[in-house]
Design a protein around this motif. Sequence first.
Motif, mmCIF file in Angstrom:
data_model
loop_
_atom_site.group_PDB
_atom_site.id
_atom_site.type_symbol
_atom_site.label_atom_id
_atom_site.label_comp_id
_atom_site.label_asym_id
_atom_site.label_seq_id
_atom_site.Cartn_x
_atom_site.Cartn_y
_atom_site.Cartn_z
ATOM 1 N N THR A 139 0.828 -1.370 0.236
ATOM 2 C CA THR A 139 0.909 -0.112 0.286
ATOM 3 C C THR A 139 0.729 1.189 -0.221
ATOM 4 O OG1 THR A 139 0.186 0.040 2.400
ATOM 5 C CG2 THR A 139 -2.261 -0.973 1.144
ATOM 6 N N PHE A 140 0.581 2.094 -0.613
ATOM 7 C CA PHE A 140 0.789 3.857 -0.606
ATOM 8 C C PHE A 140 0.422 4.754 0.087
ATOM 9 C CE2 PHE A 140 2.767 1.317 -3.637
ATOM 10 C CZ PHE A 140 4.200 1.709 -4.174
ATOM 11 N N GLY A 141 1.025 5.485 1.050
ATOM 12 C CA GLY A 141 0.224 6.865 1.826
ATOM 13 C C GLY A 141 0.504 7.163 2.724
ATOM 14 N N ILE A 142 -0.007 7.447 3.626
ATOM 15 C CA ILE A 142 1.065 8.310 4.913
ATOM 16 C C ILE A 142 1.568 7.404 5.707
ATOM 17 C CG2 ILE A 142 1.009 10.084 6.494
ATOM 18 C CD1 ILE A 142 -1.554 11.509 5.164
ATOM 19 N N PRO A 143 2.548 7.733 6.135
ATOM 20 C CA PRO A 143 3.509 6.134 6.975
ATOM 21 C C PRO A 143 2.702 6.285 8.163
ATOM 22 C CG PRO A 143 5.462 7.652 5.707
ATOM 23 C CD PRO A 143 3.918 8.636 5.411
ATOM 24 N N PHE A 144 2.524 4.589 8.808
ATOM 25 C CA PHE A 144 1.275 5.126 9.957
ATOM 26 C C PHE A 144 0.475 5.183 9.787
ATOM 27 C CE2 PHE A 144 6.692 4.971 11.209
ATOM 28 C CZ PHE A 144 6.512 3.632 11.590
ATOM 29 N N GLY A 145 -0.408 6.104 8.483
ATOM 30 C CA GLY A 145 -1.532 6.403 8.623
ATOM 31 C C GLY A 145 -2.346 5.698 7.599
ATOM 32 N N PRO A 146 -3.361 6.692 7.014
ATOM 33 C CA PRO A 146 -4.084 5.850 6.088
ATOM 34 C C PRO A 146 -3.530 5.628 4.872
ATOM 35 C CG PRO A 146 -4.122 8.779 6.105
ATOM 36 C CD PRO A 146 -3.826 7.936 7.484
ATOM 37 N N ALA A 147 -3.671 5.093 3.898
ATOM 38 C CA ALA A 147 -3.361 3.934 2.576
ATOM 39 C C ALA A 147 -4.160 4.839 2.135
ATOM 40 C CB ALA A 147 -3.457 2.470 2.509
ATOM 41 N N PHE A 148 -3.578 5.144 0.768
ATOM 42 C CA PHE A 148 -3.846 5.635 -0.535
ATOM 43 C C PHE A 148 -4.641 5.012 -1.522
ATOM 44 C CE2 PHE A 148 -1.671 9.738 0.567
ATOM 45 C CZ PHE A 148 -2.438 10.784 1.377
ATOM 46 N N PHE A 149 -4.193 4.517 -1.854
ATOM 47 C CA PHE A 149 -4.248 2.902 -2.537
ATOM 48 C C PHE A 149 -3.087 1.803 -2.556
ATOM 49 C CE2 PHE A 149 -1.053 5.627 -5.135
ATOM 50 C CZ PHE A 149 -0.072 4.403 -5.606
ATOM 51 N N GLY A 150 -3.388 0.360 -2.813
ATOM 52 C CA GLY A 150 -2.483 -0.554 -2.691
ATOM 53 C C GLY A 150 -2.631 -1.728 -3.873
ATOM 54 N N PHE A 151 -1.768 -2.572 -3.508
ATOM 55 C CA PHE A 151 -1.879 -3.711 -4.973
ATOM 56 C C PHE A 151 -1.245 -5.065 -4.377
ATOM 57 C CE2 PHE A 151 1.291 -1.141 -6.078
ATOM 58 C CZ PHE A 151 2.707 -2.115 -6.264
ATOM 59 N N ASP A 152 -2.089 -6.589 -4.660
ATOM 60 C CA ASP A 152 -1.547 -7.572 -4.102
ATOM 61 C C ASP A 152 -0.091 -7.696 -4.865
ATOM 62 O OD1 ASP A 152 -4.364 -8.637 -3.067
ATOM 63 O OD2 ASP A 152 -5.620 -8.808 -4.593
ATOM 64 N N THR A 153 0.025 -8.666 -3.968
ATOM 65 C CA THR A 153 1.790 -8.990 -4.770
ATOM 66 C C THR A 153 1.525 -10.179 -5.217
ATOM 67 O OG1 THR A 153 1.867 -10.082 -1.841
ATOM 68 C CG2 THR A 153 2.562 -7.709 -2.749
ATOM 69 N N LYS A 154 0.807 -11.215 -4.715
ATOM 70 C CA LYS A 154 0.065 -12.378 -5.789
ATOM 71 C C LYS A 154 0.886 -12.091 -7.267
ATOM 72 C CE LYS A 154 -3.423 -14.464 -7.091
ATOM 73 N NZ LYS A 154 -4.685 -14.229 -7.278
ATOM 74 N N ASP A 155 0.747 -11.527 -8.042
ATOM 75 C CA ASP A 155 1.583 -11.356 -9.064
ATOM 76 C C ASP A 155 3.033 -10.760 -9.935
ATOM 77 O OD1 ASP A 155 -0.271 -13.577 -9.486
ATOM 78 O OD2 ASP A 155 -1.783 -12.338 -10.193
#
Length: 301
Positions: A139-155
């Motif tokens: 996930t990408f966002g504020i460290p130790f805070g809310p995440a803006f977006f993310g993606f699975d690491t499976k692929d």
Amino acid sequence: MSVSAHPRLRAPDGDDDLARLKVVPTRHPWRWVGIVVVLVLVAMFVNGLITNPGWDWPTFFRFFTAESILRAVGVTLQLTLYGTVIGFGLGIVLALMRLSRSRFLTAVSWTYIWAFRSIPLIVQLLFWFNISYLYKELTFGIPFGPAFFGFDTKDLISPMGAAVLGLALHQAAYAAEIVRSGIIAVDHGQLEAAAALGIPKTRQFRRIVLPQAMRSILPNAANEVIGLFKGTSVVSVVAIGELFYQVQVIYGRNARVVALLMVATVWYIALTTLLSVAQHYVEKRYSKGATRDQGGWKWSR
């Protein structure tokens, strides 16, 4: 008895006497014994290769240029190229960080080199291949805070990506030390002289430090590239279709283990020889004007 009393030891009086002196070349009987022994051993080995049916040469020639083997050779060369380019690119950055006056950059570089030289390559490959087991989502966002977006690491990382990443990061640790050792081998007095002449630091590094450092870097760097080329066989643990993995697949089906191993061996020898030839010419290119006569370094008995 005095020297002059003996006819053979009397000093010559003229050029005619010098012409009569018999020059006896140094004899090396044990050298000839060694040559004969080596030739006999080589002849015995070659005879065994030809006459021993266990080598299974018909199978060797059938698979040596098979399409699957040629594809696997191409994958091996790709892994070597990517690992070399990325590894040495990162290694140069790490070497410059290690030589930096910043204690923070030096500590970061030293820690990286220590960590990746301490962990076996096969462990690193398995770690990157199974990264999704440890981190389900990035996930990408504020460290130790809310995440803006993310993606699975499976692929996120394919087997090929895991192999390249593992080889490159592992290679970077060794490349950094090779580059650093080459740079510090350059006489510091030359940099002081260049600084006194007002030459910019970037130009000092490009025109003074780097050409001289390359003479020390290239032999070790070439050894690392050749080692990386052969070390790509380790990526078979993540089911990459490189040369050694493909050979294993084939002899797992037809049980012709020796013949298929010889296929891989001959390919490794042939390509390593080409890399060694390239190393020779690159070293020759960077050693112009500084190469000592190698004949003077030959040891004779």
